[in-house]
Design an enzyme around this catalytic site. Structure first.
Site, PDB file in Angstrom:
ATOM      1  N   ARG A  34       0.825  -1.225   0.000  1.00 41.01           N
ATOM      2  CA  ARG A  34       0.000   0.000   0.000  1.00 41.01           C
ATOM      3  C   ARG A  34       0.860   1.277   0.000  1.00 41.01           C
ATOM      4  O   ARG A  34       0.476   2.296   0.573  1.00 41.01           O
ATOM      5  CB  ARG A  34      -0.930   0.050   1.214  1.00 41.01           C
ATOM      6  CG  ARG A  34      -1.978  -1.023   1.254  1.00 41.01           C
ATOM      7  CD  ARG A  34      -3.023  -0.865   0.154  1.00 41.01           C
ATOM      8  NE  ARG A  34      -4.188  -1.649   0.455  1.00 41.01           N
ATOM      9  CZ  ARG A  34      -4.295  -2.956   0.200  1.00 41.01           C
ATOM     10  NH1 ARG A  34      -3.310  -3.609  -0.398  1.00 41.01           N
ATOM     11  NH2 ARG A  34      -5.401  -3.596   0.525  1.00 41.01           N
ATOM     12  N   SER A  94     -10.940  -0.930   3.297  1.00 36.60           N
ATOM     13  CA  SER A  94     -10.094  -1.118   4.485  1.00 36.60           C
ATOM     14  C   SER A  94      -9.698   0.246   5.015  1.00 36.60           C
ATOM     15  O   SER A  94      -9.099   1.033   4.289  1.00 36.60           O
ATOM     16  CB  SER A  94      -8.806  -1.862   4.130  1.00 36.60           C
ATOM     17  OG  SER A  94      -9.072  -3.115   3.594  1.00 36.60           O
ATOM     18  N   GLU A 154      -5.037   3.426   6.415  1.00 37.75           N
ATOM     19  CA  GLU A 154      -4.631   3.346   5.010  1.00 37.75           C
ATOM     20  C   GLU A 154      -5.254   4.538   4.268  1.00 37.75           C
ATOM     21  O   GLU A 154      -4.732   5.002   3.259  1.00 37.75           O
ATOM     22  CB  GLU A 154      -5.173   2.021   4.456  1.00 37.75           C
ATOM     23  CG  GLU A 154      -5.114   1.893   2.980  1.00 37.75           C
ATOM     24  CD  GLU A 154      -5.705   0.568   2.465  1.00 37.75           C
ATOM     25  OE1 GLU A 154      -5.527  -0.482   3.111  1.00 37.75           O
ATOM     26  OE2 GLU A 154      -6.328   0.603   1.406  1.00 37.75           O
TER      27      GLU A 154
HETATM   28  N1  EPU Z   1     -10.909 -11.086  10.333  1.00 37.97           N
HETATM   29  C1  EPU Z   1     -11.545 -11.151  11.549  1.00 37.97           C
HETATM   30  N2  EPU Z   1     -12.490 -10.221  11.825  1.00 37.97           N
HETATM   31  C2  EPU Z   1     -12.845  -9.257  10.944  1.00 37.97           C
HETATM   32  C3  EPU Z   1     -12.186  -9.179   9.712  1.00 37.97           C
HETATM   33  C4  EPU Z   1     -11.206 -10.107   9.406  1.00 37.97           C
HETATM   34  O1  EPU Z   1     -11.267 -11.994  12.367  1.00 37.97           O
HETATM   35  O2  EPU Z   1     -13.727  -8.461  11.267  1.00 37.97           O
HETATM   36  C5  EPU Z   1      -9.928 -12.127   9.977  1.00 37.97           C
HETATM   37  C6  EPU Z   1     -10.501 -13.040   8.906  1.00 37.97           C
HETATM   38  O3  EPU Z   1     -11.203 -14.088   9.456  1.00 37.97           O
HETATM   39  C7  EPU Z   1      -9.251 -13.520   8.210  1.00 37.97           C
HETATM   40  C8  EPU Z   1      -8.295 -12.347   8.327  1.00 37.97           C
HETATM   41  O4  EPU Z   1      -8.796 -11.522   9.384  1.00 37.97           O
HETATM   42  O5  EPU Z   1      -8.717 -14.618   8.862  1.00 37.97           O
HETATM   43  C9  EPU Z   1      -8.138 -11.547   7.063  1.00 37.97           C
HETATM   44  O6  EPU Z   1      -9.372 -11.008   6.672  1.00 37.97           O
HETATM   45  P1  EPU Z   1      -9.752 -10.812   5.122  1.00 37.97           P
HETATM   46  O7  EPU Z   1      -9.411 -12.025   4.346  1.00 37.97           O
HETATM   47  O8  EPU Z   1     -11.128 -10.284   5.090  1.00 37.97           O
HETATM   48  O9  EPU Z   1      -8.724  -9.759   4.549  1.00 37.97           O
HETATM   49  P2  EPU Z   1      -8.000  -8.527   5.215  1.00 37.97           P
HETATM   50  O10 EPU Z   1      -6.601  -8.890   5.547  1.00 37.97           O
HETATM   51  O11 EPU Z   1      -8.848  -8.013   6.291  1.00 37.97           O
HETATM   52  C10 EPU Z   1      -6.980  -7.494   3.011  1.00 37.97           C
HETATM   53  C11 EPU Z   1      -7.006  -6.158   2.298  1.00 37.97           C
HETATM   54  C12 EPU Z   1      -8.327  -5.978   1.564  1.00 37.97           C
HETATM   55  C13 EPU Z   1      -8.470  -7.130   0.567  1.00 37.97           C
HETATM   56  C14 EPU Z   1      -8.448  -8.454   1.361  1.00 37.97           C
HETATM   57  C15 EPU Z   1      -8.498  -9.666   0.459  1.00 37.97           C
HETATM   58  C16 EPU Z   1      -5.631  -4.693   3.658  1.00 37.97           C
HETATM   59  C17 EPU Z   1      -5.608  -3.550   4.608  1.00 37.97           C
HETATM   60  N3  EPU Z   1      -6.846  -5.097   3.266  1.00 37.97           N
HETATM   61  O12 EPU Z   1      -7.998  -7.464   4.018  1.00 37.97           O
HETATM   62  O13 EPU Z   1      -8.267  -4.762   0.844  1.00 37.97           O
HETATM   63  O14 EPU Z   1      -9.678  -7.029  -0.150  1.00 37.97           O
HETATM   64  O15 EPU Z   1      -7.191  -8.538   2.103  1.00 37.97           O
HETATM   65  O16 EPU Z   1      -7.271  -9.849  -0.130  1.00 37.97           O
HETATM   66  O17 EPU Z   1      -4.567  -5.168   3.264  1.00 37.97           O
HETATM   67  C18 EPU Z   1      -8.949  -2.470   0.735  1.00 37.97           C
HETATM   68  O18 EPU Z   1      -7.754  -2.168   0.682  1.00 37.97           O
HETATM   69  O19 EPU Z   1      -9.855  -1.577   0.732  1.00 37.97           O
HETATM   70  C19 EPU Z   1      -9.318  -3.857   0.886  1.00 37.97           C
HETATM   71  C20 EPU Z   1     -10.588  -4.191   1.057  1.00 37.97           C
END
Ligand code: EPU
Length: 340
Positions: free
Chosen positions: A162, A239, A335
């Site tokens: 990012r 995010s 972010e």
């Molecule tokens: N999780 C929780 N609680 C929550 C949310 C997530 O426990 O409320 C856990 C999930 O169960 C999972 C882990 O956290 O084990 C990761 O969650 P998720 O796969 O939803 O992805 P993320 O790491 O939260 C990142 C990007 C997203 C992108 C997703 C999918 C960042 C800051 N965000 O989210 O990007 O869509 O991976 O690859 O890196 C964006 O930048 O606007 C965005 C949505």
């Protein structure tokens, strides 16, 4: 070219913050941008994309610039791949859809990320293990101070998670992106290693050797729609926080305490922990502070329940950060770009 005076920025930011701007000017070519920069040389300027990663904290006493440069042009082609030059004002997801239709692959995992092509190069947008930097060849820019054009190669943009050089303290706000060149493959190779994608594909009853880019795109769109709120219904900027990267010693001690903690390996010394998980564990998922809230299905997303000001969102952001820090000893960082 379009110029509007004394307008509400509500339609121009996905958080739906009702801040005002003195002027909004939209250009369709490099020459029009240069003309605007000359005309407004003494005004404060802010360049925006789709407004999906912005938080207006106050009214903006200046000129908001927006690119409406469109078009996808093939500038290089071999048997294996193409390089396309894309106007910065194109909606990102339209580029993803159009490239799949042409048989140019790579962007599938980045389906439905809000925003525009210009921002993809500044923000290094990413999802499901892919990042814009994996495809960017070069970025064409105009210096906002003097209207000069320049081009930077991928290596010069200092891309990281990012992050790009365009977000550095030295260069933030200095350049407007006018075009981005991406190298896309003519061979579709699915990348399903990240974020439960493989399971999602299997759940659709699709054998891996039958998977097409277009079906993968549909699956990703379905997954995102299930987790992320539609800004037209509930204001948000995707995010809100970056996922923090911690050193291995810190990670091991947390994992001993929380054996189910999700995490992604970064390198030998560092591990990334999902901020959404940290926030949920801190008890904030689905909670509100006035008109600002933490989204009920994905704690990484802050939402405007209606009528929240930028300051209301910041208050919630700081409260959540402080609670995460107290519980885990980890400082999470937004972010989203705050505009004073
Ligand atoms: N999780 C929780 N609680 C929550 C949310 C997530 O426990 O409320 C856990 C999930 O169960 C999972 C882990 O956290 O084990 C990761 O969650 P998720 O796969 O939803 O992805 P993320 O790491 O939260 C990142 C990007 C997203 C992108 C997703 C999918 C960042 C800051 N965000 O989210 O990007 O869509 O991976 O690859 O890196 C964006 O930048 O606007 C965005 C949505």
């Amino acid at each position: 070219m379009k110029e509007l005076s004394n307008i509400s920025l509500k339609p121009y930011n996905t958080f739906g913050i009702d801040a005002k701007a003195r002027c909004l000017a939209e250009y369709e070519s490099v020459e029009e941008l240069q003309h605007l920069l000359q005309k407004y040389r003494d005004s404060r300027k802010l360049h925006i994309g789709g407004g999906s990663n912005l938080l207006f904290l106050n009214d903006f006493d200046g000129v908001i610039l927006h690119s409406a440069i469109l078009g996808v042009e093939v500038v290089e082609e071999t048997d294996k791949d193409v390089v396309v030059k894309v106007g910065s004002g194109m909606v990102w997801d339209d580029l993803v859809a159009e490239s799949i239709e042409h048989g140019w692959y790579g962007l599938e995992n980045l389906s439905l990320i809000p925003g525009e092509v210009g921002a993809s190069a500044v923000q290094n947008i990413g999802a499901y293990g892919a990042e814009a930097k994996d495809f960017i060849v070069s970025v064409e820019l105009v210096d906002m101070a003097n209207g000069e054009c320049l081009k930077m190669k991928n290596e010069e943009c200092e891309y990281a998670y990012r992050y790009s050089i365009f977000k550095s303290d030295a260069l933030i706000g200095r350049y407007a992106v006018t075009h981005v060149c991406y190298r896309l493959s003519k061979v579709f190779v699915p990348h399903l290693e990240y974020g439960g994608l493989k399971k999602a594909v299997e759940a659709c009853g699709i054998a891996l050797d039958e998977l097409t880019a277009s079906r993968l795109r549909d699956i990703i769109i379905g997954t995102r729609n299930g987790k992320l709120p539609d800004p037209k219904v509930l204001g948000n900027a995707g995010s809100f926080f970056m996922n923090p990267i911690v050193d291995r010693v810190k990670f091991e001690s947390l994992l001993a305490e929380y054996p189910g903690m999700p995490h992604y390996e970064v390198d030998d010394d560092r591990v990334k922990i999902p901020a959404g998980w940290l926030i949920e564990q801190s008890g904030w998922k689905g909670r509100r502070l006035g008109n600002a809230g933490v989204y009920e299905k994905q704690a990484l997303v802050l939402v405007n329940h209606g009528g929240a000001s930028g300051q209301d969102i910041v208050r919630l952001c700081e409260t959540v950060r402080s609670d995460v820090s107290d519980k885990f000893g980890i400082d999470i960082h937004p972010e989203v770009n705050f505009i004073e």
